[in-house]
Scaffold this active site. Structure first.
Site, PDB file in Angstrom:
ATOM      1  N   HIS A 131       0.847  -1.203   0.000  1.00  0.00           N
ATOM      2  CA  HIS A 131       0.000   0.000   0.000  1.00  0.00           C
ATOM      3  C   HIS A 131       0.879   1.248   0.000  1.00  0.00           C
ATOM      4  O   HIS A 131       2.093   1.149   0.231  1.00  0.00           O
ATOM      5  CB  HIS A 131      -0.881   0.012   1.253  1.00  0.00           C
ATOM      6  CG  HIS A 131      -0.066   0.175   2.496  1.00  0.00           C
ATOM      7  ND1 HIS A 131       0.541  -0.882   3.130  1.00  0.00           N
ATOM      8  CD2 HIS A 131       0.303   1.287   3.185  1.00  0.00           C
ATOM      9  CE1 HIS A 131       1.223  -0.437   4.158  1.00  0.00           C
ATOM     10  NE2 HIS A 131       1.114   0.880   4.215  1.00  0.00           N
ATOM     11  N   HIS A 137       5.303   6.027  -1.207  1.00  0.00           N
ATOM     12  CA  HIS A 137       6.048   4.805  -1.542  1.00  0.00           C
ATOM     13  C   HIS A 137       5.271   3.572  -1.116  1.00  0.00           C
ATOM     14  O   HIS A 137       4.393   3.644  -0.249  1.00  0.00           O
ATOM     15  CB  HIS A 137       7.412   4.817  -0.837  1.00  0.00           C
ATOM     16  CG  HIS A 137       7.300   4.778   0.646  1.00  0.00           C
ATOM     17  ND1 HIS A 137       7.055   5.890   1.410  1.00  0.00           N
ATOM     18  CD2 HIS A 137       7.364   3.739   1.525  1.00  0.00           C
ATOM     19  CE1 HIS A 137       6.985   5.555   2.682  1.00  0.00           C
ATOM     20  NE2 HIS A 137       7.161   4.248   2.780  1.00  0.00           N
TER      21      HIS A 137
HETATM   22  P1  2AM Z   1       5.547   2.615   5.382  1.00  0.00           P
HETATM   23  O1  2AM Z   1       4.468   3.541   4.876  1.00  0.00           O
HETATM   24  O2  2AM Z   1       6.928   3.127   5.185  1.00  0.00           O
HETATM   25  O3  2AM Z   1       5.377   1.237   4.827  1.00  0.00           O
HETATM   26  C1  2AM Z   1       1.370   1.042   9.068  1.00  0.00           C
HETATM   27  O4  2AM Z   1       2.338   0.921  10.072  1.00  0.00           O
HETATM   28  C2  2AM Z   1       1.899   1.843   7.911  1.00  0.00           C
HETATM   29  O5  2AM Z   1       2.145   3.207   8.303  1.00  0.00           O
HETATM   30  C3  2AM Z   1       3.187   1.320   7.321  1.00  0.00           C
HETATM   31  O6  2AM Z   1       3.022   1.307   5.941  1.00  0.00           O
HETATM   32  C4  2AM Z   1       4.249   2.301   7.739  1.00  0.00           C
HETATM   33  O7  2AM Z   1       5.372   2.492   6.974  1.00  0.00           O
HETATM   34  C5  2AM Z   1       3.456   3.591   7.876  1.00  0.00           C
HETATM   35  N1  2AM Z   1       4.077   4.495   8.836  1.00  0.00           N
HETATM   36  C6  2AM Z   1       4.373   5.795   8.621  1.00  0.00           C
HETATM   37  N2  2AM Z   1       4.904   6.355   9.710  1.00  0.00           N
HETATM   38  C7  2AM Z   1       5.001   5.381  10.642  1.00  0.00           C
HETATM   39  C8  2AM Z   1       5.483   5.338  11.973  1.00  0.00           C
HETATM   40  N3  2AM Z   1       5.967   6.428  12.594  1.00  0.00           N
HETATM   41  N4  2AM Z   1       5.429   4.159  12.618  1.00  0.00           N
HETATM   42  C9  2AM Z   1       4.946   3.059  12.001  1.00  0.00           C
HETATM   43  N5  2AM Z   1       4.439   3.034  10.764  1.00  0.00           N
HETATM   44  C10 2AM Z   1       4.469   4.189  10.074  1.00  0.00           C
END
Ligand code: 2AM
Length: 176
Positions: free
Chosen positions: A43, A125
């Protein structure tokens, strides 16, 4: 008091694209690159809300339903590795304005509702691997997949039996 849940707004990849991406990933990365993200979990995060109360979740659900944002398409033509967070990702070299605006409005509503937002600029991304902390051989290019975004969703992140699963709570259409 009800339990807090880990929530985020995101764009999902259609099932066909999820399959194409994981096939390409298997063919183009070494098995030891990192922990591969499951196909169903691919996603683009628009706004991460963190562990939040039901009250905050309800407020943000109402706000999301009032957002007037347009459909857009983007090309997944970029690849990178962030060794600090251990993420290998695919993304876009030219993020459409409609995507940037949708993420910006969701992130500012999240901040107004007390959800801490990263100070790093939004970089759309799709995470392909996590825990990729060692140098990674990045393929020279992606197949330049096109993603048509017609809706966005609120997801709950669940950790069950040693696995992360994302449950879709609600979806809102984007306008023509
Ligand atoms: P990503 O977008 O880089 O994959 C659920 O955890 C989603 O939220 C994941 O896709 C994760 O990383 C994103 N995300 C963004 N900020 C985050 C944070 N501070 N901690 C955990 N997940 C985060």
């Amino acid at each position: 008091m009800s339990a807090e849940r880990r929530l985020f707004f995101a764009l999902t990849l259609p099932a066909k694209l999820q399959k194409q991406v994981i096939k390409w990933r298997a063919d183009n990365f070494l098995a030891e690159t990192g922990r591969p993200v499951a196909a169903a979990n691919l996603h683009i995060t628009l706004a991460f809300l963190g562990e939040i109360s039901e009250l905050k979740a309800e407020a943000l659900t109402l706000v999301a339903g009032r957002i007037q944002a347009k459909k857009f398409s983007l090309t997944l033509d970029d690849i990178g590795h962030w060794p600090g967070s251990g993420v290998v990702w695919i993304g876009t070299k030219r993020a459409p304005n409609a995507l940037l605006q949708l993420a910006s409005v969701l992130r500012s509503h999240a901040a107004r509702n007390g959800c801490h937002q990263s100070t790093l600029p939004f970089h759309p991304h799709v995470s392909l691997y996590r825990s990729a902390t060692r140098p990674v051989a990045i393929p020279p290019a992606t197949p330049e997949w096109m993603l048509e975004a017609t809706e966005f969703s609120l997801y709950e992140s669940l950790y069950e039996k040693g696995r992360t699963r994302y449950r879709c709570l609600q979806t809102w259409p984007l306008a023509d």
